[in-house]
Design a protein around this motif. Structure first.
Motif, PDB file in Angstrom:
ATOM      1  N   ILE A  66       0.864  -1.178   0.000  1.00  0.00           N
ATOM      2  CA  ILE A  66       0.000   0.000   0.000  1.00  0.00           C
ATOM      3  C   ILE A  66       0.899   1.226   0.000  1.00  0.00           C
ATOM      4  N   SER A  67       0.680   2.103  -0.959  1.00  0.00           N
ATOM      5  CA  SER A  67       1.394   3.365  -1.029  1.00  0.00           C
ATOM      6  C   SER A  67       0.355   4.466  -0.870  1.00  0.00           C
ATOM      7  N   THR A 102      -2.899   5.521  -0.160  1.00  0.00           N
ATOM      8  CA  THR A 102      -4.183   4.807  -0.092  1.00  0.00           C
ATOM      9  C   THR A 102      -4.395   3.922  -1.323  1.00  0.00           C
ATOM     10  N   GLU A 103      -3.317   3.699  -2.062  1.00  0.00           N
ATOM     11  CA  GLU A 103      -3.410   2.893  -3.289  1.00  0.00           C
ATOM     12  C   GLU A 103      -2.623   1.595  -3.149  1.00  0.00           C
ATOM     13  N   MET A 104      -3.148   0.542  -3.738  1.00  0.00           N
ATOM     14  CA  MET A 104      -2.454  -0.738  -3.769  1.00  0.00           C
ATOM     15  C   MET A 104      -1.555  -0.765  -4.995  1.00  0.00           C
ATOM     16  N   VAL A 105      -0.269  -1.043  -4.786  1.00  0.00           N
ATOM     17  CA  VAL A 105       0.705  -1.175  -5.871  1.00  0.00           C
ATOM     18  C   VAL A 105       1.044  -2.666  -5.970  1.00  0.00           C
ATOM     19  N   ILE A 155     -10.427  -6.771  -4.976  1.00  0.00           N
ATOM     20  CA  ILE A 155      -9.209  -6.045  -4.628  1.00  0.00           C
ATOM     21  C   ILE A 155      -8.129  -7.048  -4.233  1.00  0.00           C
ATOM     22  N   ASP A 158     -13.913  -1.580  -1.557  1.00  0.00           N
ATOM     23  CA  ASP A 158     -13.389  -0.337  -2.127  1.00  0.00           C
ATOM     24  C   ASP A 158     -12.507   0.427  -1.145  1.00  0.00           C
ATOM     25  N   ASN A 159     -12.833   0.362   0.149  1.00  0.00           N
ATOM     26  CA  ASN A 159     -12.088   1.112   1.161  1.00  0.00           C
ATOM     27  C   ASN A 159     -10.965   0.321   1.813  1.00  0.00           C
ATOM     28  N   PRO A 212      -7.876  -0.600   0.873  1.00  0.00           N
ATOM     29  CA  PRO A 212      -6.537   0.013   0.901  1.00  0.00           C
ATOM     30  C   PRO A 212      -6.443   1.213   1.848  1.00  0.00           C
TER      31      PRO A 212
END
Length: 189
Positions: free
Chosen positions: A60-61, A63-66, A94, A172-173, A175
């Protein structure tokens, strides 16, 4: 009185051998709904964890998943499930660092003749196929022979629109909530 389980005899006459009924295996409580047909048309939330909760699928970077390379394979294999299981549709999904959440929709065979003859797959068969296909592809590119996936998975039968809306929001939430997630090995208490 309950009769004793049958004793199997070793073919080489070395006495009784242990059977599956008398091994000292850990017992696991099933979370499945007794008597429910898991091939029946319905919506299901599925959560599958990496073995030992290892963060192999990315990070997690903010609030986004990399996604890592393994995470990209997992995403690709998930999105291809309808190719292998024609009665399966996909909804929110996700990939997290050490687990995935996804909504699978098992439906009725379509009006096309080729779909009406399709075998009905139970949810467990679909999850097993996904885990097997993704692990095989990931293991091809690594020397690490540890299991990729934890044994088993979590499932929830989605019962109504309110349940579906709550689960969509949760996925959706995920991350954003990672810092406090119990699956996060370095979570903030």
């Amino acid at each position: 009185r309950v009769p004793d389980p049958p004793v199997a005899v070793d073919a080489r006459n070395r006495g009784p051998r242990r059977t599956m009924t008398d091994r000292n295996l850990p017992t696991r409580k099933s979370i499945r709904l007794p008597g429910y047909d898991y091939a029946a048309p319905n919506w299901y939330l599925v959560t599958i964890c990496a073995a030992e909760r290892r963060p192999v699928f990315g990070e997690i970077s903010g609030t986004e998943m990399v996604l890592s390379d393994a995470g990209q394979v997992v995403e690709r294999r998930w999105l291809r499930l309808p190719e292998f299981y024609p009665r399966v549709g996909l909804e929110n999904f996700i990939v997290m660092p050490n687990h995935i959440h996804g909504i699978l929709v098992i439906g009725e065979p379509g009006p096309a003749p080729q779909l009406s003859r399709q075998r009905k797959h139970r949810l467990s068969e679909i999850v097993r196929g996904f885990k097997s296909m993704s692990a095989r592809e990931i293991n091809r590119g690594t020397r690490d022979r540890r299991p990729l996936w934890q044994r088993g998975y979590y499932e929830h039968i989605i019962r109504d629109d309110a349940d579906l809306a709550r689960i969509r929001e949760y996925i959706d939430n995920n991350p954003i909530a990672w810092a406090n997630d119990p699956e996060n090995p370095i979570r903030i208490p």
